[in-house]
Design a protein around this motif. Structure first.
Motif, mmCIF file in Angstrom:
data_model
loop_
_atom_site.group_PDB
_atom_site.id
_atom_site.type_symbol
_atom_site.label_atom_id
_atom_site.label_comp_id
_atom_site.label_asym_id
_atom_site.label_seq_id
_atom_site.Cartn_x
_atom_site.Cartn_y
_atom_site.Cartn_z
ATOM 1 N N LEU A 59 1.863 -3.764 -0.938
ATOM 2 C CA LEU A 59 1.033 -2.849 -1.700
ATOM 3 C C LEU A 59 1.914 -1.707 -2.187
ATOM 4 N N GLU A 60 1.936 -1.502 -3.506
ATOM 5 C CA GLU A 60 2.737 -0.428 -4.084
ATOM 6 C C GLU A 60 1.807 0.481 -4.880
ATOM 7 N N VAL A 61 1.595 1.705 -4.372
ATOM 8 C CA VAL A 61 0.691 2.659 -5.009
ATOM 9 C C VAL A 61 1.362 3.207 -6.262
ATOM 10 N N THR A 62 0.652 3.137 -7.391
ATOM 11 C CA THR A 62 1.196 3.604 -8.666
ATOM 12 C C THR A 62 0.543 4.901 -9.138
ATOM 13 N N GLU A 63 -0.615 5.222 -8.563
ATOM 14 C CA GLU A 63 -1.327 6.436 -8.960
ATOM 15 C C GLU A 63 -2.240 6.871 -7.817
ATOM 16 N N GLY A 64 -2.255 8.161 -7.525
ATOM 17 C CA GLY A 64 -3.166 8.700 -6.521
ATOM 18 C C GLY A 64 -2.748 8.489 -5.086
ATOM 19 N N ALA A 65 -1.444 8.448 -4.825
ATOM 20 C CA ALA A 65 -0.953 8.197 -3.461
ATOM 21 C C ALA A 65 -1.468 9.228 -2.461
ATOM 22 N N ASN A 66 -1.706 10.450 -2.905
ATOM 23 C CA ASN A 66 -2.189 11.496 -2.006
ATOM 24 C C ASN A 66 -3.698 11.679 -2.068
ATOM 25 N N SER A 67 -4.373 10.810 -2.786
ATOM 26 C CA SER A 67 -5.822 10.889 -2.919
ATOM 27 C C SER A 67 -6.490 10.524 -1.587
ATOM 28 N N PRO A 68 -7.614 11.196 -1.265
ATOM 29 C CA PRO A 68 -8.360 10.821 -0.058
ATOM 30 C C PRO A 68 -8.848 9.373 -0.095
ATOM 31 N N MET A 69 -8.885 8.777 -1.289
ATOM 32 C CA MET A 69 -9.322 7.375 -1.403
ATOM 33 C C MET A 69 -8.361 6.409 -0.722
ATOM 34 N N MET A 70 -7.092 6.774 -0.635
ATOM 35 C CA MET A 70 -6.116 5.847 -0.045
ATOM 36 C C MET A 70 -6.479 5.477 1.390
ATOM 37 N N ASP A 71 -7.129 6.385 2.103
ATOM 38 C CA ASP A 71 -7.547 6.092 3.474
ATOM 39 C C ASP A 71 -8.843 5.304 3.530
ATOM 40 N N LYS A 72 -9.482 5.119 2.403
ATOM 41 C CA LYS A 72 -10.791 4.448 2.350
ATOM 42 C C LYS A 72 -10.715 3.041 1.785
ATOM 43 N N ILE A 73 -9.528 2.632 1.364
ATOM 44 C CA ILE A 73 -9.350 1.301 0.779
ATOM 45 C C ILE A 73 -8.604 0.404 1.763
ATOM 46 N N VAL A 74 -9.103 -0.812 1.926
ATOM 47 C CA VAL A 74 -8.455 -1.791 2.798
ATOM 48 C C VAL A 74 -8.129 -3.019 1.951
ATOM 49 N N VAL A 75 -6.867 -3.432 1.974
ATOM 50 C CA VAL A 75 -6.433 -4.621 1.236
ATOM 51 C C VAL A 75 -6.031 -5.673 2.263
ATOM 52 N N THR A 76 -6.622 -6.857 2.164
ATOM 53 C CA THR A 76 -6.287 -7.946 3.078
ATOM 54 C C THR A 76 -5.916 -9.196 2.282
ATOM 55 N N VAL A 77 -5.132 -10.044 2.920
ATOM 56 C CA VAL A 77 -4.776 -11.338 2.350
ATOM 57 C C VAL A 77 -5.168 -12.403 3.363
ATOM 58 N N THR A 78 -5.873 -13.418 2.876
ATOM 59 C CA THR A 78 -6.283 -14.521 3.738
ATOM 60 C C THR A 78 -5.670 -15.803 3.196
ATOM 61 N N GLN A 79 -4.994 -16.523 4.088
ATOM 62 C CA GLN A 79 -4.421 -17.824 3.743
ATOM 63 C C GLN A 79 -4.754 -18.737 4.909
ATOM 64 N N GLY A 80 -5.576 -19.744 4.634
ATOM 65 C CA GLY A 80 -6.025 -20.608 5.723
ATOM 66 C C GLY A 80 -6.864 -19.800 6.699
ATOM 67 N N ASN A 81 -6.522 -19.876 7.992
ATOM 68 C CA ASN A 81 -7.270 -19.115 8.991
ATOM 69 C C ASN A 81 -6.548 -17.822 9.375
ATOM 70 N N LYS A 82 -5.582 -17.420 8.582
ATOM 71 C CA LYS A 82 -4.775 -16.225 8.861
ATOM 72 C C LYS A 82 -5.166 -15.111 7.891
ATOM 73 N N THR A 83 -5.485 -13.923 8.423
ATOM 74 C CA THR A 83 -5.803 -12.764 7.606
ATOM 75 C C THR A 83 -4.927 -11.602 8.041
ATOM 76 N N ILE A 84 -4.289 -10.953 7.076
ATOM 77 C CA ILE A 84 -3.459 -9.791 7.384
ATOM 78 C C ILE A 84 -3.881 -8.624 6.502
ATOM 79 N N THR A 85 -3.672 -7.427 7.016
ATOM 80 C CA THR A 85 -3.901 -6.226 6.226
ATOM 81 C C THR A 85 -2.600 -5.896 5.515
ATOM 82 N N VAL A 86 -2.691 -5.647 4.228
ATOM 83 C CA VAL A 86 -1.507 -5.379 3.421
ATOM 84 C C VAL A 86 -1.249 -3.886 3.403
ATOM 85 N N GLY A 87 0.014 -3.508 3.566
ATOM 86 C CA GLY A 87 0.401 -2.111 3.497
ATOM 87 C C GLY A 87 1.624 -1.954 2.625
ATOM 88 N N SER A 88 2.256 -0.812 2.743
ATOM 89 C CA SER A 88 3.444 -0.556 1.936
ATOM 90 C C SER A 88 4.661 -1.303 2.459
#
Length: 139
Positions: A59-88
């Motif tokens: 995950l590469e933040v392009t706008e609003g890195a210091n926005s309070p929204m950054m703590d409210k968004i969760v990005v995950t990737v699921t492949q098969g039965n594996k799920t990971i949370t994506v970060g920087s």
């Protein structure tokens, strides 16, 4: 490997031109999201090369890195039965390994936490999800 059989480090950071980039979630720059919203996109990665590779998503933040929204968004990737949370950063374990001539599907999901408060009103966040690959042992 070189023609002589020695390991050779090769870096191929092929970038996609901006004109070919798309919002895989179907959102425009003017769309607004509310707490509890979530979006998902299923993607396919193919290996038309001659070595197997493991792939990672960053995950590469392009706008609003210091926005309070950054703590409210969760990005995950699921492949098969594996799920990971994506970060920087990505872990040392790939999401998947794609064999020569094969392909895999994975789903990227973005969720806006329901406990987001008024401090996120009228905030804007932009980010890119970049897929990285590195040679791996064939599965």
């Amino acid at each position: 490997l070189t023609d002589e059989g020695f390991i050779e480090e090769v870096t191929d950071l092929t970038e996609v031109p901006d004109s070919q980039l798309t919002n895989v979630f179907g959102l425009s720059d003017t769309d607004k999201v509310a707490p509890g919203c979530s979006y998902a996109a299923t993607m396919k990665i193919s290996n038309n090369g001659n070595v197997a590779f493991g792939y990672y998503i960053k995950l590469e933040v392009t706008e609003g890195a210091n926005s309070p929204m950054m703590d409210k968004i969760v990005v995950t990737v699921t492949q098969g039965n594996k799920t990971i949370t994506v970060g920087s950063d990505f872990s040392s374990n790939p999401i998947g390994v794609v064999a020569i001539g094969a392909s895999e599907e994975f789903t990227v999901s973005v969720s806006f936490k329901t406990e987001a408060g008024n401090d996120t009103a009228d905030q804007k966040v932009g980010f890119d999800l970049t897929v990285y690959a590195e040679q791996a042992l064939a599965k």
